[in-house]
Design an enzyme around this catalytic site. Structure first.
Site, PDB file in Angstrom:
ATOM      1  N   LEU A  99      22.600  92.922  73.306  1.00 15.07           N
ATOM      2  CA  LEU A  99      22.622  92.033  74.472  1.00 15.07           C
ATOM      3  C   LEU A  99      22.914  92.816  75.754  1.00 15.07           C
ATOM      4  O   LEU A  99      23.920  93.517  75.844  1.00 15.07           O
ATOM      5  CB  LEU A  99      23.703  90.953  74.256  1.00 15.07           C
ATOM      6  CG  LEU A  99      23.870  89.890  75.331  1.00 15.07           C
ATOM      7  CD1 LEU A  99      22.624  89.020  75.443  1.00 15.07           C
ATOM      8  CD2 LEU A  99      25.086  89.008  75.013  1.00 15.07           C
TER       9      LEU A  99
ATOM     10  N   VAL B 276      27.337  93.227  67.402  1.00 11.76           N
ATOM     11  CA  VAL B 276      26.771  92.716  68.652  1.00 11.76           C
ATOM     12  C   VAL B 276      26.937  93.777  69.745  1.00 11.76           C
ATOM     13  O   VAL B 276      27.742  93.613  70.669  1.00 11.76           O
ATOM     14  CB  VAL B 276      27.444  91.387  69.073  1.00 11.76           C
ATOM     15  CG1 VAL B 276      26.692  90.735  70.236  1.00 11.76           C
ATOM     16  CG2 VAL B 276      27.517  90.404  67.907  1.00 11.76           C
ATOM     17  N   PRO B 277      26.205  94.898  69.642  1.00  9.57           N
ATOM     18  CA  PRO B 277      26.327  95.910  70.694  1.00  9.57           C
ATOM     19  C   PRO B 277      25.822  95.333  72.021  1.00  9.57           C
ATOM     20  O   PRO B 277      24.852  94.574  72.037  1.00  9.57           O
ATOM     21  CB  PRO B 277      25.413  97.049  70.208  1.00  9.57           C
ATOM     22  CG  PRO B 277      24.490  96.423  69.213  1.00  9.57           C
ATOM     23  CD  PRO B 277      25.236  95.259  68.615  1.00  9.57           C
ATOM     24  N   HIS B 278      26.527  95.640  73.105  1.00  7.94           N
ATOM     25  CA  HIS B 278      26.137  95.034  74.383  1.00  7.94           C
ATOM     26  C   HIS B 278      26.669  95.827  75.560  1.00  7.94           C
ATOM     27  O   HIS B 278      27.560  96.662  75.411  1.00  7.94           O
ATOM     28  CB  HIS B 278      26.661  93.595  74.463  1.00  7.94           C
ATOM     29  CG  HIS B 278      28.151  93.502  74.399  1.00  7.94           C
ATOM     30  ND1 HIS B 278      28.833  93.401  73.212  1.00  7.94           N
ATOM     31  CD2 HIS B 278      29.105  93.522  75.366  1.00  7.94           C
ATOM     32  CE1 HIS B 278      30.135  93.353  73.461  1.00  7.94           C
ATOM     33  NE2 HIS B 278      30.335  93.429  74.757  1.00  7.94           N
ATOM     34  N   THR B 279      26.135  95.530  76.726  1.00  2.00           N
ATOM     35  CA  THR B 279      26.691  96.063  77.963  1.00  2.00           C
ATOM     36  C   THR B 279      26.222  95.178  79.108  1.00  2.00           C
ATOM     37  O   THR B 279      25.358  94.321  78.932  1.00  2.00           O
ATOM     38  CB  THR B 279      26.246  97.524  78.215  1.00  2.00           C
ATOM     39  OG1 THR B 279      27.014  98.063  79.298  1.00  2.00           O
ATOM     40  CG2 THR B 279      24.771  97.610  78.591  1.00  2.00           C
TER      41      THR B 279
END
Lengths: 101, 157
Positions: B105, B67-70
């Site tokens: 996300l 779930v890569p996100h920033t």
């Protein structure tokens, strides 16, 4: 074999709640113990060793979360997880965004 | 929060071309820019922010999922997409297994609870084995979209 159960209630203090990094840190810490560890929020009960499980709590700032551990090292597990939760998961990542409430 | 509230269906990639971590992140951010969900002039900036977040610890949470996100001020509500790699990509995951399912996300920095709710939904569904299996088997973006819709209608977890 001991089946002692220990638990404690902690209020989530960090503004972002139990987002991914705290969930990861909690699961990582919980996994170091042999005890069965669960986190409880309202009527939701999840495996404290699972990042996905902890994320499903959607625990925002101000929520009460109960840490429950059963097993030989339960007391130590609860103490460590409580300390981690109370630390507020300080992060180098978003210090510039440290708004309140 | 449902998938339809934040997943840009035009940005879904059912066959990721990238074979490494940075490539997957670039490809998914690129697809969100193409879909008009992220501004082109912030593209590189957002890619760097996601990569920086990965340095704090991989968002590869095991079982072939990441779930890569920033958080980024260029969005007003959480924006996401889904990528599937049929070969799997090394994402430095917790369990060291290659990742097939990616949930990207991007959330606004000032709406922390919305970010949490999007993560809550993603993780709730990802705990269901059938949901994960169906997504990994998806051949087209329409397949992925359908699985997400079924999840939104509580047909899984």
């Amino acid at each position: 074999m001991s089946n002692d159960m220990f638990s404690t209630k902690v209020t989530i203090t960090n503004p972002q709640g139990l987002h991914m990094r705290p969930a990861y840190l909690l699961a990582e810490t919980a996994s170091k113990f042999d005890s069965n560890i669960e986190l409880v929020k309202d009527d939701i009960r999840v495996d404290g060793k699972s990042v996905l499980g902890i994320l499903t709590l959607g625990a925002a700032q101000g929520t009460d979360v109960i840490v429950e551990a059963t097993g030989g090292d339960a007391a130590d597990a609860v103490a460590k997880l409580e300390a981690l939760l109370q630390s507020g998961f300080p992060s180098a990542q978003e210090t510039s965004e440290s708004e309140k409430g | 929060m449902k998938f339809s509230d934040f997943v840009a269906s035009d940005a879904i990639r059912s066959e990721l071309a990238s074979t490494d971590k940075e490539g997957v992140i670039r490809e998914l951010i690129g697809s969100l820019v193409e879909a008009g969900k992220l501004p082109k002039d912030e593209q590189e900036n957002i890619v760097q922010a996601v990569l920086k977040r990965e340095e704090l610890g991989s968002t590869g949470i095991g079982r072939g999922i990441a779930v890569p996100h920033t958080k980024h001020p260029s969005v007003e509500s959480p924006v996401g997409t889904v990528g599937v790699s049929h070969t799997g990509v090394d994402f430095a995951s917790l369990d060291t297994e290659p990742v097939q399912l990616f949930f990207m996300l991007i959330s606004p920095p000032d709406k922390l609870n919305e970010h949490l709710q999007a993560l809550e939904n993603i993780s709730k569904q990802l705990q269901d084995e059938t949901f994960c299996r169906f997504l990994k088997q998806a051949k087209t973006s329409a397949d992925v979209k359908q699985v997400l819709e079924e999840a939104d209608n509580n047909q899984f977890a």
